[in-house]
Enzyme design. Structure first.
Site, PDB file in Angstrom:
ATOM      1  N   SER A  95       0.823  -1.201   0.000  1.00 41.65           N
ATOM      2  CA  SER A  95       0.000   0.000   0.000  1.00 41.65           C
ATOM      3  C   SER A  95       0.866   1.264   0.000  1.00 41.65           C
ATOM      4  CB  SER A  95      -0.958  -0.044   1.200  1.00 41.65           C
ATOM      5  OG  SER A  95      -1.983   0.905   1.072  1.00 41.65           O
ATOM      6  N   ASP A 224      -9.683  -5.280  -4.469  1.00 34.46           N
ATOM      7  CA  ASP A 224      -9.118  -4.298  -3.545  1.00 34.46           C
ATOM      8  C   ASP A 224     -10.058  -3.088  -3.488  1.00 34.46           C
ATOM      9  OD1 ASP A 224      -7.590  -2.267  -2.290  1.00 34.46           O
ATOM     10  OD2 ASP A 224      -5.718  -3.169  -2.969  1.00 34.46           O
ATOM     11  N   HIS A 253      -7.490  -5.783  -0.194  1.00 39.19           N
ATOM     12  CA  HIS A 253      -6.315  -4.939   0.002  1.00 39.19           C
ATOM     13  C   HIS A 253      -5.339  -5.572   0.996  1.00 39.19           C
ATOM     14  CE1 HIS A 253      -4.069  -1.208  -0.195  1.00 39.19           C
ATOM     15  NE2 HIS A 253      -4.088  -1.105   1.118  1.00 39.19           N
TER      16      HIS A 253
END
Length: 273
Positions: A95, A224, A253
């Site tokens: 991320s 995601d 995610h």
């Protein structure tokens, strides 16, 4: 475990376990190095040296009010990798950490980095603009900012549902995983986490991606809900000179935690290739 003091006086907390080729893990917002438990243990047991740090303002690092931007994040990593004399390293980012990885490799990694991995990464740029019409509207990030600043206790609890895909029909929810996400978020400083929203949503990594010439693995879940695949992984792979994409139907995610066995196996195959 240890700490180093970087040039502006901020203490950066890190873990450094084992011997062998180093793998450096970069965590996402608003978490800490603890988010890599499943990967740290797996790769330690496979003979690697594993390192992970708490980004400034996050986890057990100094809750500084300044420096919450990608250039400073990458510079902090550069100071740590120099202090630990890491060479031939693999840098893995999830991320926000994916953005940190590509900025570090592009600006500071020459001669030190063997490969890089971007997992559910915020690259090339998240926010919607004239140049990025498919991006996420600024109003979404403004809402994240508002809730982080004013009610992060409850907001962080709620955020775990889309983060791990626990809001999908038939999802098997782990309360322990949710609690651990909340714990990591609440340990960090609210000012750092607030400022980091701008860093992960508005930083443009296009030129970093183009510049990097080491092998890069892009891993992204097709379900995601935090960093949508179509605006991130699908675009990122097109900008890399030496990239490989693995997309995962149905994965969320937070797939390094919920799908650790699959992610670890694919990571190991890429590292050993």
């Amino acid at each position: 475990m240890g700490k180093i003091t970087v040039k502006d006086g901020t203490e950066i907390y890190y873990k450094d376990w084992g011997t062998g080729q180093p793998i450096f893990f970069h965590h996402g917002w608003p978490l800490s190095s603890d988010d890599w438990d499943a990967q740290m243990m797996f790769f330690l047991n496979h003979g690697f040296r594993v390192i992970a740090h708490d980004r400034r303002g996050h986890g057990r690092s100094t809750q500084t009010a300044h420096g919450h931007n990608m250039d400073t994040y990458a510079a902090d990593v550069a100071e740590l990798t120099h202090a630990l004399d890491l060479k031939n390293a693999i840098h893995v980012g999830h991320s926000t950490g994916g953005g940190e990885v590509i900025r570090y490799v592009a600006k500071h990694g020459q001669g030190r980095v063997a490969k890089a991995v971007l997992i559910s990464a915020v690259t090339p740029i998240m926010v919607q603009s004239k140049n990025n019409p498919e991006g996420v509207p600024m109003s979404v990030f403004d809402e994240i900012r508002k809730n982080t600043a004013t009610q992060r206790q409850q907001y962080y609890e709620d955020f775990t549902l889309p983060f791990y895909g626990y809001n999908r029909a038939g999802a098997k929810i782990s309360q322990g995983i949710r609690d651990n996400w909340w714990r990591q978020g609440m340990i960090g400083g609210v000012k750092a986490q607030y400022d980091c929203i701008k860093a992960f949503s508005e930083t443009d990594f296009t030129e970093d991606l183009k510049r990097v010439d080491v092998p890069v693995l892009v891993m992204h879940g097709e379900d995601d809900q935090i960093v949508p695949f179509a605006i991130s992984g699908a675009k990122t792979i097109k900008l890399l000179k030496n990239g490989k994409l693995i997309s995962y139907p149905g994965f969320p995610h937070g797939m390094p935690t919920t799908q650790a066995e699959r992610i670890n196996a694919d990571l190991l195959a890429f590292i050993r290739a």
